[in-house]
Design a protein around this motif. Sequence first.
Motif, PDB file in Angstrom:
ATOM      1  N   SER A  31       0.828  -1.216   0.000  1.00 41.38           N
ATOM      2  CA  SER A  31       0.000   0.000   0.000  1.00 41.38           C
ATOM      3  C   SER A  31       0.860   1.263   0.000  1.00 41.38           C
ATOM      4  O   SER A  31       0.522   2.239  -0.673  1.00 41.38           O
ATOM      5  CB  SER A  31      -0.966   0.009   1.187  1.00 41.38           C
ATOM      6  OG  SER A  31      -0.282   0.181   2.406  1.00 41.38           O
ATOM      7  N   GLN A  35       0.957   4.314  -2.711  1.00 47.14           N
ATOM      8  CA  GLN A  35       0.830   5.715  -2.305  1.00 47.14           C
ATOM      9  C   GLN A  35       1.954   6.545  -2.916  1.00 47.14           C
ATOM     10  O   GLN A  35       1.711   7.649  -3.416  1.00 47.14           O
ATOM     11  CB  GLN A  35       0.838   5.824  -0.773  1.00 47.14           C
ATOM     12  CG  GLN A  35      -0.427   5.282  -0.132  1.00 47.14           C
ATOM     13  CD  GLN A  35      -0.335   5.240   1.367  1.00 47.14           C
ATOM     14  OE1 GLN A  35      -0.256   6.293   2.002  1.00 47.14           O
ATOM     15  NE2 GLN A  35      -0.328   4.046   1.946  1.00 47.14           N
ATOM     16  N   TRP A  40      -2.726   5.331  -4.848  1.00 46.54           N
ATOM     17  CA  TRP A  40      -3.500   5.260  -3.601  1.00 46.54           C
ATOM     18  C   TRP A  40      -3.378   6.635  -2.962  1.00 46.54           C
ATOM     19  O   TRP A  40      -2.439   6.932  -2.258  1.00 46.54           O
ATOM     20  CB  TRP A  40      -2.928   4.174  -2.708  1.00 46.54           C
ATOM     21  CG  TRP A  40      -3.824   3.702  -1.611  1.00 46.54           C
ATOM     22  CD1 TRP A  40      -4.669   4.449  -0.836  1.00 46.54           C
ATOM     23  CD2 TRP A  40      -3.947   2.360  -1.134  1.00 46.54           C
ATOM     24  NE1 TRP A  40      -5.306   3.665   0.075  1.00 46.54           N
ATOM     25  CE2 TRP A  40      -4.879   2.366  -0.094  1.00 46.54           C
ATOM     26  CE3 TRP A  40      -3.355   1.156  -1.499  1.00 46.54           C
ATOM     27  CZ2 TRP A  40      -5.232   1.216   0.613  1.00 46.54           C
ATOM     28  CZ3 TRP A  40      -3.708   0.021  -0.796  1.00 46.54           C
ATOM     29  CH2 TRP A  40      -4.635   0.048   0.236  1.00 46.54           C
ATOM     30  N   ILE A  43      -5.857   7.375   2.524  1.00 43.96           N
ATOM     31  CA  ILE A  43      -6.330   6.238   3.310  1.00 43.96           C
ATOM     32  C   ILE A  43      -6.661   6.739   4.711  1.00 43.96           C
ATOM     33  O   ILE A  43      -5.864   7.449   5.325  1.00 43.96           O
ATOM     34  CB  ILE A  43      -5.299   5.083   3.340  1.00 43.96           C
ATOM     35  CG1 ILE A  43      -5.850   3.885   4.120  1.00 43.96           C
ATOM     36  CG2 ILE A  43      -3.949   5.530   3.852  1.00 43.96           C
ATOM     37  CD1 ILE A  43      -5.025   2.612   3.979  1.00 43.96           C
ATOM     38  N   ASN A  52     -11.083   0.626   6.499  1.00 46.45           N
ATOM     39  CA  ASN A  52     -10.593   1.914   6.042  1.00 46.45           C
ATOM     40  C   ASN A  52     -11.423   2.390   4.865  1.00 46.45           C
ATOM     41  O   ASN A  52     -12.112   1.615   4.208  1.00 46.45           O
ATOM     42  CB  ASN A  52      -9.097   1.850   5.688  1.00 46.45           C
ATOM     43  CG  ASN A  52      -8.811   1.116   4.397  1.00 46.45           C
ATOM     44  OD1 ASN A  52      -9.093   1.612   3.308  1.00 46.45           O
ATOM     45  ND2 ASN A  52      -8.253  -0.085   4.512  1.00 46.45           N
ATOM     46  N   SER A  54     -10.528   4.493   1.427  1.00 43.76           N
ATOM     47  CA  SER A  54      -9.385   4.910   0.622  1.00 43.76           C
ATOM     48  C   SER A  54      -9.855   5.540  -0.676  1.00 43.76           C
ATOM     49  O   SER A  54     -10.936   5.225  -1.176  1.00 43.76           O
ATOM     50  CB  SER A  54      -8.496   3.699   0.303  1.00 43.76           C
ATOM     51  OG  SER A  54      -7.896   3.205   1.479  1.00 43.76           O
TER      52      SER A  54
END
Length: 96
Positions: A31, A35, A40, A43, A52, A54
């Motif tokens: 993850s 990012q 991504w 979050i 979560n 996101s």
Amino acid sequence: MLFQVRMDVHIPLDMPVETANEIKAREKAYSQELQRQGKWRHIWRITGQYSNISIFDVESNEELHNILQGLPLYPYMNMEVTALNRHPSSIREDDR
């Protein structure tokens, strides 16, 4: 394309702690790399839940599908995906 994804994690109670910790470590690395790539975008943890919300910024539905299936915790998740579009009443040009 922007998508909101709610992820609810349900790790089996009988899974050995060492196994769960190894999966969580791979999940974190995966993850965080997404990012860094800008795919991504955001979050947020949902208070009091192992869940979560996101925001993903991807080229297509298929790209998002492949990213989500690549999550090490994917087999233990329920997900809800919502496509997002800019609202005409927004005062901002971006998602700040």
